[in-house]
Design a protein around this motif. Structure first.
Motif, PDB file in Angstrom:
ATOM      1  N   PRO B 358       0.810  -1.228   0.000  1.00 30.84           N
ATOM      2  CA  PRO B 358       0.000   0.000   0.000  1.00 30.84           C
ATOM      3  C   PRO B 358       0.844   1.279   0.000  1.00 30.84           C
ATOM      4  O   PRO B 358       0.502   2.233  -0.693  1.00 30.84           O
ATOM      5  CB  PRO B 358      -0.832  -0.115   1.287  1.00 30.84           C
ATOM      6  CG  PRO B 358      -0.184  -1.188   2.094  1.00 30.84           C
ATOM      7  CD  PRO B 358       0.519  -2.091   1.142  1.00 30.84           C
ATOM      8  N   GLU B 359       1.961   1.261   0.698  1.00 28.25           N
ATOM      9  CA  GLU B 359       2.750   2.496   0.760  1.00 28.25           C
ATOM     10  C   GLU B 359       3.418   2.801  -0.574  1.00 28.25           C
ATOM     11  O   GLU B 359       3.400   3.940  -1.042  1.00 28.25           O
ATOM     12  CB  GLU B 359       3.806   2.405   1.864  1.00 28.25           C
ATOM     13  CG  GLU B 359       3.175   2.575   3.236  1.00 28.25           C
ATOM     14  CD  GLU B 359       4.174   2.345   4.361  1.00 28.25           C
ATOM     15  OE1 GLU B 359       5.387   2.490   4.112  1.00 28.25           O
ATOM     16  OE2 GLU B 359       3.736   2.001   5.463  1.00 28.25           O
ATOM     17  N   THR B 360       4.012   1.759  -1.173  1.00 28.50           N
ATOM     18  CA  THR B 360       4.632   1.957  -2.486  1.00 28.50           C
ATOM     19  C   THR B 360       3.569   2.428  -3.479  1.00 28.50           C
ATOM     20  O   THR B 360       3.814   3.322  -4.284  1.00 28.50           O
ATOM     21  CB  THR B 360       5.245   0.636  -2.991  1.00 28.50           C
ATOM     22  OG1 THR B 360       6.076   0.101  -1.965  1.00 28.50           O
ATOM     23  CG2 THR B 360       6.062   0.858  -4.239  1.00 28.50           C
ATOM     24  N   ASN B 361       2.402   1.801  -3.408  1.00 28.60           N
ATOM     25  CA  ASN B 361       1.338   2.182  -4.341  1.00 28.60           C
ATOM     26  C   ASN B 361       0.957   3.652  -4.183  1.00 28.60           C
ATOM     27  O   ASN B 361       0.741   4.351  -5.176  1.00 28.60           O
ATOM     28  CB  ASN B 361       0.102   1.301  -4.142  1.00 28.60           C
ATOM     29  CG  ASN B 361       0.365  -0.127  -4.589  1.00 28.60           C
ATOM     30  OD1 ASN B 361       1.303  -0.382  -5.341  1.00 28.60           O
ATOM     31  ND2 ASN B 361      -0.443  -1.063  -4.104  1.00 28.60           N
ATOM     32  N   GLU B 362       0.883   4.080  -2.943  1.00 24.57           N
ATOM     33  CA  GLU B 362       0.507   5.467  -2.693  1.00 24.57           C
ATOM     34  C   GLU B 362       1.554   6.429  -3.270  1.00 24.57           C
ATOM     35  O   GLU B 362       1.219   7.467  -3.827  1.00 24.57           O
ATOM     36  CB  GLU B 362       0.381   5.681  -1.180  1.00 24.57           C
ATOM     37  CG  GLU B 362      -0.740   6.614  -0.785  1.00 24.57           C
ATOM     38  CD  GLU B 362      -0.969   6.531   0.713  1.00 24.57           C
ATOM     39  OE1 GLU B 362      -0.500   7.444   1.416  1.00 24.57           O
ATOM     40  OE2 GLU B 362      -1.580   5.537   1.181  1.00 24.57           O
ATOM     41  N   ASP B 363       2.810   6.027  -3.134  1.00 28.91           N
ATOM     42  CA  ASP B 363       3.896   6.874  -3.650  1.00 28.91           C
ATOM     43  C   ASP B 363       3.958   6.849  -5.177  1.00 28.91           C
ATOM     44  O   ASP B 363       4.311   7.842  -5.806  1.00 28.91           O
ATOM     45  CB  ASP B 363       5.264   6.377  -3.144  1.00 28.91           C
ATOM     46  CG  ASP B 363       5.426   6.614  -1.660  1.00 28.91           C
ATOM     47  OD1 ASP B 363       4.614   7.382  -1.091  1.00 28.91           O
ATOM     48  OD2 ASP B 363       6.351   6.025  -1.063  1.00 28.91           O
ATOM     49  N   THR B 364       3.657   5.684  -5.727  1.00 27.75           N
ATOM     50  CA  THR B 364       3.958   5.466  -7.143  1.00 27.75           C
ATOM     51  C   THR B 364       2.795   5.841  -8.063  1.00 27.75           C
ATOM     52  O   THR B 364       2.992   6.310  -9.178  1.00 27.75           O
ATOM     53  CB  THR B 364       4.305   3.975  -7.378  1.00 27.75           C
ATOM     54  OG1 THR B 364       5.209   3.557  -6.366  1.00 27.75           O
ATOM     55  CG2 THR B 364       4.926   3.765  -8.740  1.00 27.75           C
ATOM     56  N   ILE B 365       1.569   5.572  -7.606  1.00 31.40           N
ATOM     57  CA  ILE B 365       0.410   5.790  -8.478  1.00 31.40           C
ATOM     58  C   ILE B 365      -0.504   6.829  -7.844  1.00 31.40           C
ATOM     59  O   ILE B 365      -1.106   6.584  -6.794  1.00 31.40           O
ATOM     60  CB  ILE B 365      -0.356   4.471  -8.711  1.00 31.40           C
ATOM     61  CG1 ILE B 365       0.614   3.390  -9.218  1.00 31.40           C
ATOM     62  CG2 ILE B 365      -1.491   4.671  -9.718  1.00 31.40           C
ATOM     63  CD1 ILE B 365       0.040   2.005  -9.230  1.00 31.40           C
ATOM     64  N   GLN B 366      -0.583   7.971  -8.493  1.00 27.29           N
ATOM     65  CA  GLN B 366      -1.424   9.045  -7.946  1.00 27.29           C
ATOM     66  C   GLN B 366      -2.441   9.490  -8.980  1.00 27.29           C
ATOM     67  O   GLN B 366      -2.079   9.933 -10.064  1.00 27.29           O
ATOM     68  CB  GLN B 366      -0.538  10.224  -7.500  1.00 27.29           C
ATOM     69  CG  GLN B 366       0.178   9.939  -6.178  1.00 27.29           C
ATOM     70  CD  GLN B 366       1.547  10.585  -6.112  1.00 27.29           C
ATOM     71  OE1 GLN B 366       1.924  11.344  -6.991  1.00 27.29           O
ATOM     72  NE2 GLN B 366       2.289  10.286  -5.056  1.00 27.29           N
ATOM     73  N   GLN B 367      -3.713   9.353  -8.647  1.00 31.63           N
ATOM     74  CA  GLN B 367      -4.820   9.703  -9.551  1.00 31.63           C
ATOM     75  C   GLN B 367      -4.630   9.104 -10.950  1.00 31.63           C
ATOM     76  O   GLN B 367      -4.801   9.789 -11.955  1.00 31.63           O
ATOM     77  CB  GLN B 367      -4.947  11.223  -9.626  1.00 31.63           C
ATOM     78  CG  GLN B 367      -5.283  11.812  -8.262  1.00 31.63           C
ATOM     79  CD  GLN B 367      -5.500  13.308  -8.329  1.00 31.63           C
ATOM     80  OE1 GLN B 367      -4.585  14.053  -8.659  1.00 31.63           O
ATOM     81  NE2 GLN B 367      -6.717  13.733  -8.039  1.00 31.63           N
ATOM     82  N   GLY B 368      -4.227   7.862 -10.952  1.00 26.43           N
ATOM     83  CA  GLY B 368      -4.082   7.160 -12.232  1.00 26.43           C
ATOM     84  C   GLY B 368      -2.719   7.355 -12.870  1.00 26.43           C
ATOM     85  O   GLY B 368      -2.383   6.662 -13.834  1.00 26.43           O
ATOM     86  N   TRP B 369      -1.925   8.280 -12.407  1.00 30.99           N
ATOM     87  CA  TRP B 369      -0.597   8.536 -12.987  1.00 30.99           C
ATOM     88  C   TRP B 369       0.446   7.685 -12.286  1.00 30.99           C
ATOM     89  O   TRP B 369       0.575   7.716 -11.070  1.00 30.99           O
ATOM     90  CB  TRP B 369      -0.225  10.016 -12.858  1.00 30.99           C
ATOM     91  CG  TRP B 369      -0.996  10.913 -13.780  1.00 30.99           C
ATOM     92  CD1 TRP B 369      -2.155  11.561 -13.493  1.00 30.99           C
ATOM     93  CD2 TRP B 369      -0.657  11.253 -15.130  1.00 30.99           C
ATOM     94  NE1 TRP B 369      -2.569  12.294 -14.590  1.00 30.99           N
ATOM     95  CE2 TRP B 369      -1.667  12.127 -15.600  1.00 30.99           C
ATOM     96  CE3 TRP B 369       0.390  10.911 -15.988  1.00 30.99           C
ATOM     97  CZ2 TRP B 369      -1.658  12.657 -16.892  1.00 30.99           C
ATOM     98  CZ3 TRP B 369       0.408  11.447 -17.272  1.00 30.99           C
ATOM     99  CH2 TRP B 369      -0.612  12.309 -17.715  1.00 30.99           C
ATOM    100  N   LEU B 370       1.206   6.955 -13.061  1.00 28.09           N
ATOM    101  CA  LEU B 370       2.273   6.086 -12.540  1.00 28.09           C
ATOM    102  C   LEU B 370       3.630   6.781 -12.670  1.00 28.09           C
ATOM    103  O   LEU B 370       4.038   7.163 -13.779  1.00 28.09           O
ATOM    104  CB  LEU B 370       2.298   4.777 -13.336  1.00 28.09           C
ATOM    105  CG  LEU B 370       3.488   3.837 -13.098  1.00 28.09           C
ATOM    106  CD1 LEU B 370       3.321   3.064 -11.791  1.00 28.09           C
ATOM    107  CD2 LEU B 370       3.658   2.873 -14.268  1.00 28.09           C
ATOM    108  N   ARG B 371       4.312   6.936 -11.555  1.00 29.00           N
ATOM    109  CA  ARG B 371       5.671   7.478 -11.590  1.00 29.00           C
ATOM    110  C   ARG B 371       6.602   6.314 -11.919  1.00 29.00           C
ATOM    111  O   ARG B 371       6.753   5.393 -11.127  1.00 29.00           O
ATOM    112  CB  ARG B 371       6.053   8.076 -10.241  1.00 29.00           C
ATOM    113  CG  ARG B 371       4.985   9.013  -9.640  1.00 29.00           C
ATOM    114  CD  ARG B 371       5.513   9.785  -8.455  1.00 29.00           C
ATOM    115  NE  ARG B 371       6.551  10.701  -8.914  1.00 29.00           N
ATOM    116  CZ  ARG B 371       6.288  11.884  -9.485  1.00 29.00           C
ATOM    117  NH1 ARG B 371       5.049  12.299  -9.622  1.00 29.00           N
ATOM    118  NH2 ARG B 371       7.273  12.645  -9.896  1.00 29.00           N
TER     119      ARG B 371
END
Lengths: 497, 497
Positions: B358-371
């Motif tokens: 969950p933490e990686t996901n929160e950092d990596t994917i924001q409003q559909g945008w993947l860093r």
């Protein structure tokens, strides 16, 4: 999860392939980049006119570049286009504008007077494309993304039963229709599609959606002109044409003993069951025909005969497009092979429902399955054969008679150009079939000829009890035979010799 | 609204085009109908084994018909495939099976011992395809539809930073990937795709998805063999091959002065930035190369150079696929043209996230945008140029150095076969680049040659401070250069002359 979005289609297309041709008309050729520029200008004027997100805007125009711009412009504003059929009477137009609660009516300049009249009767502001140009292009915020589940267009069904209903089609419906067709027919960079069907009809509108989603040129014809379509195929690189039977027949006659160029891919044939004789005629001239079955409610084709089976299954409308499903039901249960029942379909291109018709929606769409009201059967391999529109069914002495079947038989008579069959009230049998026939030019056909022919090809109860020779058949804007109107002719003894 | 579903893909494909070829292997050719039959049999055995909906099943196999059946069989059961990389160590495998909470481990017969060992260490039932055949095919209820948002596969990322993470890909992700690629590259009935990339990698798996969605034959190669791939293109109708740079280079060498047949469409090139010299080499031999950018998290390509621009924008990975979007960001803001920043992407093919992170996901994917963590820039027309993986960045005396840039320069030396660059700790500069070079067979290259060449082509601070001649470079299962492993070599002075 947030709602699914996509970049605005015209923006994305103009970004990805700016220099590809988007539109070919009699007067000009536009790239996607040019179309985008003009469309954004129009969208900006619409915005300064005061059009808001989610508002319904009636669009009243024949196929033109401005009409295309208008359709795309709506997507920048998040507004919904109510696509009016330009052949309707004022009364019918007023009904649709009122029924769909339009905020504005916008249309082509030549319809200025009608626009005013509808505006007056519905108390809705109306203006022409020319008048729209009087509005400023102000820097306005346009939506960079479309919301897939949001409605994009409302198209009224031809209304052969009851009063017309507005079919809501979302971006998602249009998207899946275009993509599903591509999975069936393929896409190549040489594809160029000709739209002679009006854009206010789903058959034409779906070509426009394909254009922007595929990045494909569309040849836009304001009306169906055999000579112009023939020329576009022979000399202008058109690879695909959407047609209905009568158009196909005309084109094949025009083709004569010539052959279409090798890059021609085929005719997408919709708008009702096609006579087998016509399909054979096409096959003889090596013209590939992709038979389809679809309707406004399915954002155009939902069942199509794949090229793999074009000849083996002649007369069939094919199998569902990849993401779609098909069932034939009788008394609420699936039928067995060759048993006729109601055609029921499901898929992401199927409308969420009719605008403000909760009861109809509840009856018609159940758990994603749309009851089409049409009759058909599947063969042992699952291919669909459309038999008829349920509402046209003639029940005669307890026997079911399907007008399209009889039309198919009679049109195989060489001297018959067109034929329409309807039921006529009958004291003894309840109803009997009668036929309206257009004879080919320069040919002579008698009732006796037909009687003799029928005797051979049709069971006694199926034989039309009356034959009327007419010089045309009533058809709607997309050349679909209007059997209801034939029934009117019969009652009023109009057009009848 | 109810969740979106679709007919089971293999069922629908086998229904629509049963006789089309699905798979071509060294030993056999299977139609979709045959593949369906075998797959359903396997699914039935899996069901009698006790596999339930939503359970995670580890799959441990190289490319084979059984592996393909296994992947499709999971869709009938609604189970999720955890695709294990067959090159991993037992320790790594145990980590993934445990991390993804697998209920079963199933794999190819030749891996029987490893399967047992992993099973033992993870306390998870394991069996081989052969052992699976001991289970009954019982009449079992299979799902006729797939739920688009449900997970279908979990693939662990190569894990060049931190511990591997399981990328969850839904049916929807795979679907949109296949469809978006089709909108870019087109689909024709002659298409035949060669999969020499393993199916446990998204590059190979995505070909399988295209096969069933398009109705397209896949030539399945268990490993990459230049001779076999060359032969498949020259003599077996293969039109498209997914490759990484080193594979493309080998194929071009093998091609020599010959030319591929006219029906060959191109090489889909992924797996990292490609040296320009390689792209020119392909162009000289008239081999179309579609450069792509993508990753497991985007279900394969998300940015691809459209055929329209293959030559004008050589070296670019292209523009986003139609439904996708691309942004380059620096300090949270979009960069201007040519300014390097982090590549950020959005689209329906982007994963919903990593399994239980969950933490990686929160950092990596924001409003559909993947860093993505990758570095690149857009040119003035919006074309993406991938510069490097951020984690590989070498910072030397405050200057940023991108290994791929140096590799690109050095590989233009005719005598250089392969080159890998990493940073080495340096007291003075913090880090300096060093190069590992594989010299072409039969050729001689000295450090002096390289030094002289570098002096001409690289700014002083970019020039590798040490050159190591090696006989191979460390690559993962898909031939992607493992710079992290190069760094290990450096520390341990392994493989180094």
């Amino acid at each position: 999860m947030s709602e699914q979005t996509m970049p605005n289609w015209l923006d994305q297309r103009a970004f990805l392939t700016p220099e590809r041709v988007a539109l070919v008309t009699e007067d000009e050729i536009l790239t996607f980049s040019e179309l985008q520029k003009r469309t954004k200008e129009m969208a900006s004027r619409l915005s300064s006119l005061g059009i808001q997100k989610d508002e319904h805007i009636a669009v009243y125009a024949k196929s033109s570049v401005e009409m295309v711009q208008m359709i795309h412009a709506l997507s920048y504003l998040g507004a919904v286009g109510v696509m009016l059929n330009t052949r309707l009477t004022i009364e019918e137009l007023v009904f649709q504008v009122t029924d769909s609660s339009c905020a504005y009516i916008i249309g082509e300049d030549s319809f200025k007077d009608t626009l005013k009249e509808i505006g007056k009767q519905t108390e809705t502001p109306s203006l022409s494309f020319e008048e729209l140009k009087g509005y400023q292009t102000v820097p306005s915020s346009m939506f960079e993304e479309v919301i897939m589940d949001a409605p994009y267009t409302i198209l009224y069904t031809s209304g052969t039963t009851g009063s017309p209903k507005g079919v809501m089609l979302s971006y998602s419906n249009h998207w899946w229709s275009a993509v599903s067709s591509a999975l069936n027919l393929g896409i190549t960079e040489k594809d160029q599609w000709l739209a002679a069907l009006p854009l206010f009809h789903v058959g034409g509108l779906s070509i426009l959606m394909k254009s922007v989603i595929y990045g494909m040129p569309v040849h836009l014809h304001t009306s169906f002109d055999i000579e112009a379509v023939h020329d576009a195929i022979m000399n202008k690189g058109v690879t695909t044409v959407s047609v209905v039977s009568v158009m196909l027949d005309g084109l094949l006659d025009r083709l004569g003993s010539e052959r279409y160029p090798a890059n021609f891919r085929g005719m997408l044939l919709g708008g009702g069951p096609a006579p087998e004789v016509l399909l054979h005629k096409a096959a003889e001239k090596s013209v590939p025909v992709f038979q389809t079955y679809g309707m406004t409610e399915t954002a155009s084709q939902i069942v199509t005969l794949s090229p793999d089976y074009a000849l083996d299954k002649i007369g069939s409308a094919g199998k569902p497009l990849f993401p779609a499903q098909l069932s034939i039901e009788l008394d609420g249960k699936p039928t067995s092979a060759h048993e006729i029942g109601e055609i029921v379909v499901k898929g992401p291109m199927v409308t969420a429902g009719y605008y403000r018709r909760p009861e109809t929606n509840e009856d018609t769409i159940q758990q994603g399955w749309l009851r089409t009201g049409d009759l058909g059967f599947k063969d042992e391999d699952g291919f669909l054969y459309v038999v008829d529109r349920r509402k046209d069914l003639i029940i005669s002495g307890g026997e079911n008679i399907y007008p399209a079947e009889i039309e198919g038989v009679l049109s195989s008579l060489e001297k018959v150009k067109e034929v329409g069959v309807v039921g006529k009230e009958d004291e003894k049998w309840g109803s009997v079939p009668v036929a309206f026939i257009v004879v080919r030019e320069g040919m002579a056909l008698t009732r006796e000829d037909i009687a003799a022919f029928q005797k051979e090809h049709l069971a006694s109860y199926k034989q039309p009890k009356e034959i009327y020779f007419v010089n045309h058949l009533p058809r709607n804007a997309t050349n679909k035979l209007l059997r209801r109107e034939l029934a009117n002719w019969l009652k009023q003894r109009r057009n009848v010799q």
